[in-house]
Design a protein around this motif. Structure first.
Motif, PDB file in Angstrom:
ATOM      1  N   TYR A 102       0.825  -1.212   0.000  1.00  0.00           N
ATOM      2  CA  TYR A 102       0.000   0.000   0.000  1.00  0.00           C
ATOM      3  C   TYR A 102       0.864   1.270   0.000  1.00  0.00           C
ATOM      4  O   TYR A 102       0.489   2.280  -0.579  1.00  0.00           O
ATOM      5  N   GLN A 103       2.034   1.186   0.638  1.00  0.00           N
ATOM      6  CA  GLN A 103       2.948   2.338   0.632  1.00  0.00           C
ATOM      7  C   GLN A 103       3.380   2.677  -0.792  1.00  0.00           C
ATOM      8  O   GLN A 103       3.418   3.841  -1.189  1.00  0.00           O
ATOM      9  N   PHE A 106       0.507   4.216  -2.737  1.00  0.00           N
ATOM     10  CA  PHE A 106       0.268   5.587  -2.289  1.00  0.00           C
ATOM     11  C   PHE A 106       1.294   6.553  -2.886  1.00  0.00           C
ATOM     12  O   PHE A 106       0.962   7.621  -3.399  1.00  0.00           O
ATOM     13  N   ARG A 107       2.569   6.160  -2.854  1.00  0.00           N
ATOM     14  CA  ARG A 107       3.629   7.052  -3.355  1.00  0.00           C
ATOM     15  C   ARG A 107       3.553   7.233  -4.868  1.00  0.00           C
ATOM     16  O   ARG A 107       3.993   8.269  -5.383  1.00  0.00           O
ATOM     17  N   ASP A 110       1.086  10.048  -5.066  1.00  0.00           N
ATOM     18  CA  ASP A 110       1.471  11.272  -4.336  1.00  0.00           C
ATOM     19  C   ASP A 110       2.459  12.044  -5.217  1.00  0.00           C
ATOM     20  O   ASP A 110       3.668  12.000  -5.025  1.00  0.00           O
ATOM     21  N   GLY A 115       3.039  13.581   1.097  1.00  0.00           N
ATOM     22  CA  GLY A 115       2.371  12.699   2.044  1.00  0.00           C
ATOM     23  C   GLY A 115       0.870  12.730   1.913  1.00  0.00           C
ATOM     24  O   GLY A 115       0.153  12.403   2.873  1.00  0.00           O
ATOM     25  N   GLU A 116       0.364  13.112   0.736  1.00  0.00           N
ATOM     26  CA  GLU A 116      -1.072  13.112   0.491  1.00  0.00           C
ATOM     27  C   GLU A 116      -1.316  12.952  -1.011  1.00  0.00           C
ATOM     28  O   GLU A 116      -0.468  13.313  -1.837  1.00  0.00           O
ATOM     29  N   THR A 158      -5.260  11.206   2.810  1.00  0.00           N
ATOM     30  CA  THR A 158      -4.107  10.755   3.585  1.00  0.00           C
ATOM     31  C   THR A 158      -3.785   9.309   3.193  1.00  0.00           C
ATOM     32  O   THR A 158      -4.537   8.668   2.454  1.00  0.00           O
ATOM     33  N   TYR A 159      -2.665   8.829   3.688  1.00  0.00           N
ATOM     34  CA  TYR A 159      -2.271   7.446   3.385  1.00  0.00           C
ATOM     35  C   TYR A 159      -3.357   6.461   3.815  1.00  0.00           C
ATOM     36  O   TYR A 159      -3.729   5.550   3.065  1.00  0.00           O
ATOM     37  N   SER A 163      -5.547   4.223   1.192  1.00  0.00           N
ATOM     38  CA  SER A 163      -5.459   2.765   1.253  1.00  0.00           C
ATOM     39  C   SER A 163      -6.839   2.134   1.379  1.00  0.00           C
ATOM     40  O   SER A 163      -7.146   1.120   0.733  1.00  0.00           O
TER      41      SER A 163
END
Length: 683
Positions: A102-103, A106-107, A110, A115-116, A158-159, A163
């Motif tokens: 998931y990281q 997310f990146r 982003d 960080g969003e 947000t993360y 997710s």
């Protein structure tokens, strides 16, 4: 493939501390980097990056290798078009996170690295990566509003929010696609439309068996079209594959024939799950796809495996080990026990043989009564060793070896098994055990072994000392082990058992805790740092020193009780009488006769036994290479790739939930093309 010699060498020296992430990252980088930057640094192109995280030899099922280029954009935060060692190491570090999948996703979205994820950026990236024939999706729907606010008041995600949205998006895609194929709102769609929904929303996660048989789904029910309830039930079954796997393993393991019915599946699911009970329709769908071409409603793991495993092999034959039938499990356990016992017996016999001359010298020294004139045959252990060879020959050093070899296998097996069993029972739920309880476990093991060791030791000891007797006393016949057993009888074989207990209980109570703490506290043994034979040998040798020397008085008493008294010598009536007599006639020092010999015997004996055991296990493995490396030849296809690579693959599956065509780039085969695009040069 690692050779036996290399494996033995590694086991001798130990694997040491695992390499740090920077060391691993550097090794991978040096292997795959093919260009040099204008600054003179080695670097990875996108193609190099894909080769590093998605080796060509691996099976990626429905994911195209070039789609892994998506992740390059996560690693290349500077947007240079290539990766330096620092950037690659940072990506490797990201992969080590428990939520790396998931990281990474997310990146990727982003864009600004703050960080969003901005909702507009998410939509723009998805639309840029989808094909014209992809399923329609309304990003201004009420569902999107729930996650990111109304179209006029969108907020960044947000993360955690992002997710959770990714987790739910597949269900919304299915709902919207169903509505698109059912414009009249009948609640039904055509089979072909259902197949397209499944292929585009979950095709990258499902097995070929399911995808090849989607047309049969219409038979689940009575209608000629597919109702929405069936579509959602199908989606739930596909999403709960891991839970279904757990239920099936448990249910088939309990079945006598390894097969279960639909009712048995539902009953087992009710037992082992709390809130995720499966509906009758979901069970019907599972059994429908698993039971295709089967003539019975009772299905085995082989049939379910076709549904569960996206990498299912058509030649897979039967259930994996974890779901073997009870009879198979018992046979397998028996074979493994026999294997371990056999290797332990051979290794124990080898260790006992290597140190047996020291044991014989120890017995001779302990039996020597220094208070009687003419009794002092040996000045010390070295003098004893020399005189045995002179008077009895080299063969005399091995008098009584036979009973020792017979007894070493059950002795080691009982001692180790009982210690492990009691230690496990006394360990708390946190995996900790106090030192007194460690001593109790060791002492219990020592007490249990006396049942086997006392009869064998009394025979061995009498054979060890008769050599000096026949040499110094005229017309003294040499007795065999069988004669000694018959002469002593059952009761006589346990003469000195109390002293044997007095020796073996404290010996094991000292030895096992000392050995465990030396391995853990001194050598740093852990699940990630197995010790080599030399480290284990050292730990065993050191642990054996205090255990052997401190229990020498008990061993002296045991030896005196078990050796037949000669003419003119005091006959001991029991443990207390023996101890008091030795004290009065020979003094306190006599209780430590043979102490150094005990240390010299016990410590190396453990080392020789362990070294032989490891060599035998390496040279004659019980399991094949496939089984040892987690690649069973049947059943659920396992993946032995490094965990960080598996997480990158899982990240791809999450991103592909957005659209099946996401990241379908064409990688340039010519490195010079990347050099021209980035200003770098080929290495």
């Amino acid at each position: 493939m690692t050779t036996t010699t290399e494996a033995v060498k590694e086991s001798l020296l130990g694997s040491g501390h695992p390499a740090t992430h920077s060391e691993e990252a550097k090794a991978a980088f040096e292997k795959h980097a093919t260009i040099t930057t204008p600054a003179g640094e080695r670097a990875m192109t996108r193609a190099d990056f894909v080769n590093a995280i998605a080796p060509e030899s691996a099976d990626y099922h429905k994911i195209s290798r070039d789609q892994f280029g998506i992740l390059f954009e996560v690693a290349d935060r500077a947007g240079a078009g290539y990766l330096t060692l620092e950037e690659w190491a940072a990506f490797e570090s990201l992969l080590s996170k428990p939520d790396a999948d998931y990281q990474i996703a997310f990146r990727r979205f982003d864009v600004e690295g703050k960080g969003e994820v901005k909702f507009d950026d998410l939509v723009a990236i998805v639309k840029a990566n989808k094909s014209d024939d992809s399923l329609p999706f309304d990003w201004d729907s009420a569902w999107a509003t729930l996650y990111a606010g109304s179209p006029k008041k969108r907020h960044a995600l947000t993360y955690e929010q992002f997710s959770q949205m990714l987790r739910a998006i597949q269900g919304e895609k299915v709902r919207q696609a169903f509505q698109a194929f059912d414009p009249q709102g009948t609640g039904f769609i055509e089979v072909a439309d259902f197949m397209r929904i499944v292929q585009e929303t979950a095709g990258h996660k499902l097995s070929n068996h399911i995808l090849d048989n989607l047309t049969t789904f219409v038979s689940v029910g009575t209608a000629s079209k597919i109702p929405y309830a069936n579509v959602r039930a199908f989606q739930n079954v596909m999403r709960e594959m891991d839970t279904i796997d757990t239920v099936l393993r448990s249910a088939t393991a309990k079945s006598k024939d390894g097969k279960i019915t639909r009712a048995e599946f539902l009953n087992e699911a009710a037992r082992i799950t709390r809130f995720s009970h499966f509906t009758p329709l979901e069970a019907d769908i599972l059994f429908h796809f698993a039971g295709l071409n089967q003539e019975t409603d009772r299905l085995s793991w082989k049939e379910f495996n076709r549904v569960l495993d996206p990498l299912y092999r058509q030649n897979a034959a039967s259930a994996p080990k974890s779901v073997a039938s009870p009879s198979q499990s018992l046979i397998q356990q028996a074979l493994e026990s026999a294997y371990n016992f056999g290797l332990g017996a051979i290794a124990g016999a080898f260790g006992a043989t290597m140190v047996y001359p020291i044991d014989l010298v120890k017995t001779r020294m302990q039996n020597q009564r220094s208070n009687l004139v003419g009794e002092t045959l040996y000045k010390n252990s070295i003098d004893c060793f020399r005189k045995v060879i002179k008077n009895e020959g080299f063969k005399g050093l091995y008098s009584g070896l036979g009973p020792q070899l017979i007894g070493v296998a059950p002795e080691k097996a009982i001692k180790l098994t009982v210690n492990d069993f009691v230690r496990t029972k006394l360990t708390d739920k946190n995996g900790k055990i106090t030192f007194p309880l460690e001593m109790l476990a060791g002492g219990t093991a020592g007490a249990c072994q006396v049942v086997f060791t006392n009869p064998l030791e009394i025979v061995k000891i009498r054979l060890q000392v008769q050599g000096e007797l026949t040499k110094n006393v005229v017309d003294t016949p040499r007795r065999s082990a069988l004669w000694i057993v018959k002469n002593l009888g059952i009761v006589g074989l346990y003469k000195g058992a109390s002293a044997c207990l007095l020796r073996d209980v404290p010996f094991s109570a000292i030895y096992f805790p000392a050995y465990a703490h030396l391995k853990k506290d001194w050598f740093g043994e852990s699940p990630t740092k197995p010790l080599g034979i030399m480290q284990l040998l050292t730990a065993g040798a050191i642990a054996g020193m205090p255990a052997a020397y401190l229990t020498t008085p008990c061993d002296v008493i045991k030896t005196r009780l078990q050796v037949e008294a000669r003419k003119g010598q005091t006959s001991y009536r029991g443990l207390v009488h023996c101890a008091t007599t030795v004290w009065k006639e020979e003094g306190f020092k006599a209780f430590f006769k043979g102490g150094p010999a005990r240390i010299m015997r016990s410590s190396p004996q453990f080392g020789f036994t362990l070294a032989a055991y490891e060599l035998l296990k390496t040279s004659f493995p019980l399991h094949s290479d496939e089984e040892k490396h987690g690649k069973p030849s049947v059943g659920l296809a396992s993946d032995s790739s490094p965990l960080n690579y598996l997480r990158s693959r899982n990240a791809m599956k999450i991103i592909l939930d957005l659209d099946k065509n996401f990241g379908k780039h064409t990688l340039p085969a010519d490195k010079a093309a990347w050099a021209a695009a980035t200003g770098a040069k080929s290495a």
